[in-house]
Motif scaffolding. Structure first.
Motif, PDB file in Angstrom:
ATOM      1  N   VAL A 273       0.846  -1.197   0.000  1.00 47.95           N
ATOM      2  CA  VAL A 273       0.000   0.000   0.000  1.00 47.95           C
ATOM      3  C   VAL A 273       0.877   1.241   0.000  1.00 47.95           C
ATOM      4  CG1 VAL A 273      -1.783   1.261   1.237  1.00 47.95           C
ATOM      5  CG2 VAL A 273      -1.802  -1.240   1.246  1.00 47.95           C
ATOM      6  N   PRO A 274       0.807   2.057  -1.046  1.00 48.53           N
ATOM      7  CA  PRO A 274       1.672   3.245  -1.128  1.00 48.53           C
ATOM      8  C   PRO A 274       1.097   4.408  -0.329  1.00 48.53           C
ATOM      9  CG  PRO A 274       0.323   3.104  -3.091  1.00 48.53           C
ATOM     10  CD  PRO A 274      -0.004   1.883  -2.265  1.00 48.53           C
ATOM     11  N   VAL A 275       1.940   5.401  -0.072  1.00 50.65           N
ATOM     12  CA  VAL A 275       1.508   6.577   0.688  1.00 50.65           C
ATOM     13  C   VAL A 275       0.615   7.475  -0.159  1.00 50.65           C
ATOM     14  CG1 VAL A 275       3.507   6.541   2.200  1.00 50.65           C
ATOM     15  CG2 VAL A 275       3.612   7.819   0.052  1.00 50.65           C
ATOM     16  N   SER A 276       0.540   7.212  -1.459  1.00 52.83           N
ATOM     17  CA  SER A 276      -0.311   8.031  -2.334  1.00 52.83           C
ATOM     18  C   SER A 276      -1.784   7.667  -2.207  1.00 52.83           C
ATOM     19  CB  SER A 276       0.127   7.864  -3.792  1.00 52.83           C
ATOM     20  OG  SER A 276       0.059   6.499  -4.188  1.00 52.83           O
ATOM     21  N   LEU A 277      -2.071   6.526  -1.578  1.00 50.76           N
ATOM     22  CA  LEU A 277      -3.454   6.067  -1.476  1.00 50.76           C
ATOM     23  C   LEU A 277      -4.114   6.707  -0.254  1.00 50.76           C
ATOM     24  CD1 LEU A 277      -4.854   4.107  -3.400  1.00 50.76           C
ATOM     25  CD2 LEU A 277      -4.527   2.305  -1.721  1.00 50.76           C
ATOM     26  N   PRO A 278      -5.231   7.414  -0.430  1.00 54.44           N
ATOM     27  CA  PRO A 278      -5.848   8.110   0.701  1.00 54.44           C
ATOM     28  C   PRO A 278      -6.572   7.160   1.650  1.00 54.44           C
ATOM     29  CG  PRO A 278      -7.196   8.382  -1.261  1.00 54.44           C
ATOM     30  CD  PRO A 278      -5.949   7.675  -1.696  1.00 54.44           C
ATOM     31  N   THR A 279      -6.783   7.621   2.865  1.00 57.28           N
ATOM     32  CA  THR A 279      -7.571   6.875   3.840  1.00 57.28           C
ATOM     33  C   THR A 279      -8.983   6.648   3.300  1.00 57.28           C
ATOM     34  OG1 THR A 279      -6.332   7.736   5.712  1.00 57.28           O
ATOM     35  CG2 THR A 279      -8.552   6.952   6.155  1.00 57.28           C
TER      36      THR A 279
ATOM     37  N   ASN B 115      -4.110   6.038   5.967  1.00 56.82           N
ATOM     38  CA  ASN B 115      -2.896   6.727   5.534  1.00 56.82           C
ATOM     39  C   ASN B 115      -2.585   7.839   6.522  1.00 56.82           C
ATOM     40  OD1 ASN B 115      -0.836   8.132   4.305  1.00 56.82           O
ATOM     41  ND2 ASN B 115      -1.755   8.106   2.265  1.00 56.82           N
ATOM     42  N   PRO B 116      -1.693   7.609   7.486  1.00 47.14           N
ATOM     43  CA  PRO B 116      -1.389   8.628   8.488  1.00 47.14           C
ATOM     44  C   PRO B 116      -0.504   9.757   7.969  1.00 47.14           C
ATOM     45  CG  PRO B 116      -0.018   6.711   8.843  1.00 47.14           C
ATOM     46  CD  PRO B 116      -0.935   6.371   7.698  1.00 47.14           C
TER      47      PRO B 116
ATOM     48  N   PRO C 243      -9.645  12.420   5.965  1.00 46.35           N
ATOM     49  CA  PRO C 243     -10.898  13.151   5.733  1.00 46.35           C
ATOM     50  C   PRO C 243     -11.807  13.142   6.955  1.00 46.35           C
ATOM     51  CG  PRO C 243     -10.383  11.736   3.864  1.00 46.35           C
ATOM     52  CD  PRO C 243      -9.406  11.384   4.938  1.00 46.35           C
ATOM     53  N   ASP C 244     -12.511  14.250   7.155  1.00 46.15           N
ATOM     54  CA  ASP C 244     -13.381  14.389   8.330  1.00 46.15           C
ATOM     55  C   ASP C 244     -14.470  13.329   8.379  1.00 46.15           C
ATOM     56  OD1 ASP C 244     -11.958  16.523   9.295  1.00 46.15           O
ATOM     57  OD2 ASP C 244     -13.228  18.040   8.326  1.00 46.15           O
ATOM     58  N   ILE C 245     -14.875  12.805   7.220  1.00 47.84           N
ATOM     59  CA  ILE C 245     -15.964  11.822   7.224  1.00 47.84           C
ATOM     60  C   ILE C 245     -15.560  10.541   7.939  1.00 47.84           C
ATOM     61  CG2 ILE C 245     -16.971  12.692   5.081  1.00 47.84           C
ATOM     62  CD1 ILE C 245     -15.731  10.296   3.644  1.00 47.84           C
ATOM     63  N   TYR C 246     -14.242  10.331   8.116  1.00 47.11           N
ATOM     64  CA  TYR C 246     -13.770   9.134   8.806  1.00 47.11           C
ATOM     65  C   TYR C 246     -13.379   9.414  10.255  1.00 47.11           C
ATOM     66  CZ  TYR C 246     -13.523   7.203   4.103  1.00 47.11           C
ATOM     67  OH  TYR C 246     -13.829   6.780   2.839  1.00 47.11           O
ATOM     68  N   LEU C 247     -13.568  10.660  10.717  1.00 53.70           N
ATOM     69  CA  LEU C 247     -13.142  11.028  12.067  1.00 53.70           C
ATOM     70  C   LEU C 247     -14.332  11.383  12.938  1.00 53.70           C
ATOM     71  CD1 LEU C 247     -10.045  13.265  11.261  1.00 53.70           C
ATOM     72  CD2 LEU C 247     -10.025  10.922  12.116  1.00 53.70           C
ATOM     73  N   SER C 248     -14.175  11.138  14.242  1.00 52.65           N
ATOM     74  CA  SER C 248     -15.203  11.503  15.207  1.00 52.65           C
ATOM     75  C   SER C 248     -14.517  11.953  16.483  1.00 52.65           C
ATOM     76  CB  SER C 248     -16.120  10.315  15.505  1.00 52.65           C
ATOM     77  OG  SER C 248     -17.047  10.642  16.519  1.00 52.65           O
ATOM     78  N   GLN C 249     -15.159  12.885  17.195  1.00 51.84           N
ATOM     79  CA  GLN C 249     -14.575  13.396  18.429  1.00 51.84           C
ATOM     80  C   GLN C 249     -14.527  12.329  19.505  1.00 51.84           C
ATOM     81  OE1 GLN C 249     -13.119  16.218  18.856  1.00 51.84           O
ATOM     82  NE2 GLN C 249     -13.580  17.055  16.840  1.00 51.84           N
ATOM     83  N   SER C 250     -15.552  11.538  19.598  1.00 54.48           N
ATOM     84  CA  SER C 250     -15.614  10.505  20.627  1.00 54.48           C
ATOM     85  C   SER C 250     -16.533   9.401  20.166  1.00 54.48           C
ATOM     86  CB  SER C 250     -16.125  11.090  21.947  1.00 54.48           C
ATOM     87  OG  SER C 250     -17.480  11.501  21.800  1.00 54.48           O
ATOM     88  N   VAL C 251     -16.510   8.312  20.916  1.00 51.41           N
ATOM     89  CA  VAL C 251     -17.382   7.194  20.564  1.00 51.41           C
ATOM     90  C   VAL C 251     -18.840   7.593  20.693  1.00 51.41           C
ATOM     91  CG1 VAL C 251     -18.005   4.824  21.151  1.00 51.41           C
ATOM     92  CG2 VAL C 251     -15.619   5.552  21.288  1.00 51.41           C
TER      93      VAL C 251
END
Length: 586
Positions: A102-108, A137-138, A143-151
């Protein structure tokens, strides 16, 4: 040599004639439908890691390994339908394996891993094996759609938090294969032994793959076991509609298929009974001749492994400039309708992501120490490469021209001038007089030359070897008076040569077979100066139980945590086998 080859030609022609002699609907209704199962080492993969997989091609009716396809395909597709990679794979008894770094060019994001054969494409993407893969991909902003502040803030979206594994969280299918670890807890860089044994005749002769990988809190489990795959399988045969039968994908029964159509340039009508040649230049060159049918269709079957991807196609007819060759292109299916799950990563997992990305960077920095190797597959060379008469020109006086060299150095080989002024090579047969209408098959660095005159002006000082046979041979439906092969010193004739009659094509080459690295610490030397942050401790995609009880050895790394051993596969009579074991590294 000639007599031993003709039966193979006849057998091949009978198989090919049966396939192409059937109506398209008959072929769809006669051949069994296939299915594919993929066992991957992970369903959550970071940039800088490898997604490894084992490909199982199965008969949809018997559930045994397929006897139809000799080639399989694996693709990874993104949300937008874009294909990240497509691998072509040679199947050995219906199975094989591969990997993708998996290359670093591939987005999360979420991706879909697909497995299929050319024959399965007739029945639609719904018949393909599909599994969700989540790539993190750290090194790029997630993208924000994959992030959440808390469970607690997640509304109905699954979170990538897996329950901690323990020694009891295991799946046991002891009716077919017995799997055990010599310990359930181990220290860092400690030896661990896996004992595997088939319990029935069918399981002993089955096909299996085994993986040992770390399972932490940042792991999204989407992998489907072989047992669950068959249990949930849609057993209905795919529907063969009018579009399927009008654009039939021919099953790759003997090997890779390269096909096309020969057309009349003026009328664009198909031309039948025209011979066409395909050559793959190089040290281990390959050569095929096919003949067009009533629809102008032709096909080459590549049933041997090859290393080069450049090939040359040319018509054998003297009036080749009157015809046009249209090669078929294998396009990926339309993957736009795939469904992708919604995934959310809690922001408090930032430290876990950072730590794993650091581990991957260190591991990749030492990748030369832990490098996989390519397995060289030994093959019997085709008869047209096994030439008994050899002249190494370095052992003789060097002449400037090819004609002088042939006259002064070789026996039974000459150059003849035809009525139109062109020159051809001539090989004296072992018995009788030469046939004025029969010429040798001529290769230069593996490139077939229909027009011998194209090579007559080549400098003899650039040639290293001349090899030939005096036997009359048949290749495809074409008879030649011997085979003549020139090898140049640089081996680059194909790169320099140009002919308007030759179409150069780039082949979609099958993936090589690898021997995956297995870290061993022996003799008390644990290499303390070399860091070991492996999360994948062991991967054996081709486990063979036919020799009795197997003991597989691997060593733990410097990364503590809970690891999971997963064995997947199928017995020889089609029963799925899924086994899981847990290992804690302290």
């Amino acid at each position: 040599m000639k007599n031993s080859y003709i039966p193979m030609v006849v057998t091949f022609c009978m198989v090919q004639s049966w396939i192409f002699g059937q109506s398209k609907m008959q072929l769809v209704q006669t051949l069994p439908q296939e299915m594919v199962y993929l066992h991957s080492n992970a369903s959550t993969v970071f940039s800088g890691e490898s997604l490894r997989y084992k490909f199982y091609g199965l008969d949809n009716g018997t559930k045994k390994t397929t006897k139809i396809s000799k080639v399989g395909y694996v693709s990874l597709v993104g949300r937008n339908g874009e294909v990240v990679f497509s691998h072509k794979l040679r199947l050995d008894s219906g199975a094989t394996f591969g990997d993708f770094f998996v290359p670093v060019s591939l987005p999360t994001g979420t991706y879909k891993l697909l497995g299929y054969t050319e024959w399965m494409r007739n029945f639609g993407v719904d018949t393909f094996f599909k599994n969700d893969v989540f790539i993190i991909n750290p090194y790029k902003t997630i993208p924000d759609i994959y992030l959440s502040q808390s469970v607690d803030s997640i509304e109905g979206k699954p979170v990538i938090i897996n329950k901690r594994l323990n020694a009891k969280s295991q799946m046991d299918d002891s009716s077919f294969v017995d799997v055990s670890l010599d310990k359930t807890t181990a220290g860092k860089r400690e030896k661990v032994v896996i004992s595997v044994q088939g319990l029935t005749d069918a399981s002993i002769s089955g096909n299996y793959s085994i993986s040992v990988q770390k399972r932490d809190s940042l792991y999204f489990e989407t992998s489907v076991s072989s047992e669950a795959f068959l249990r949930n399988l849609n057993r209905n045969r795919g529907n063969a509609n009018s579009e399927t039968t009008s654009n039939l994908h021919i099953p790759e029964i003997r090997g890779e298929v390269i096909s096309g159509t020969i057309l009349d340039k003026g009328t664009q009508n198909p031309v039948e009974n025209q011979r066409i040649a395909l050559s793959l230049p190089g040290e281990a060159f390959l050569f095929k001749i096919a003949t067009s049918d009533g629809d102008g269709r032709f096909s080459f079957i590549l049933d041997r492994r090859y290393t080069n991807t450049d090939a040359a196609v040319q018509l054998m007819a003297d009036v080749a400039n009157e015809y046009e060759i249209k090669l078929d292109t294998k396009k990926d299916n339309n993957f736009g309708d795939l469904a992708f799950p919604e995934i959310t990563i809690p922001r408090f997992m930032e430290d876990v992501i950072l730590q794993r990305s650091v581990h991957n960077q260190i591991e990749n920095a030492y990748s030369e120490i832990r490098m996989d190797s390519i397995l060289e597959v030994e093959q019997v060379p085709p008869f047209y490469r096994d030439l008994p008469i050899t002249y190494d020109l370095d052992a003789y006086t060097r002449f400037n021209t090819l004609q002088e060299t042939i006259i002064e150095v070789t026996d039974h080989l000459s150059i003849r001038t035809l009525n139109d002024g062109s020159r051809v090579f001539e090989i004296r047969p072992n018995v009788g007089l030469p046939n004025d209408n029969l010429f040798p098959a001529v290769f230069v660095d593996g490139l077939f030359l229909k027009n011998h005159e194209d090579f007559m002006g080549y400098s003899a000082k650039k040639i290293k070897h001349i090899n030939f046979t005096r036997d009359e041979v048949m290749i495809g439906s074409q008879v030649f008076q011997g085979v003549l092969s020139f090898k140049t010193i640089e081996g680059d004739f194909f790169d320099e040569f140009y002919s308007q009659e030759i179409i150069n094509i780039e082949l979609f080459k099958p993936e090589p077979i690898k021997n995956y690295f297995n870290q061993l610490y022996v003799g008390g030397d644990n290499q303390p100066r070399v860091p070991d942050y492996r999360h994948q401790l062991f991967w054996q995609p081709n486990l063979n139980l036919s020799h009795g009880k197997q003991e597989l050895i691997f060593y733990t790394s410097d990364v503590p945590g809970t690891y999971q051993l997963v064995l997947e596969g199928f017995t020889s009579n089609g029963n799925p086998v899924s086994v899981k074991r847990a290992l804690v590294v302290e």
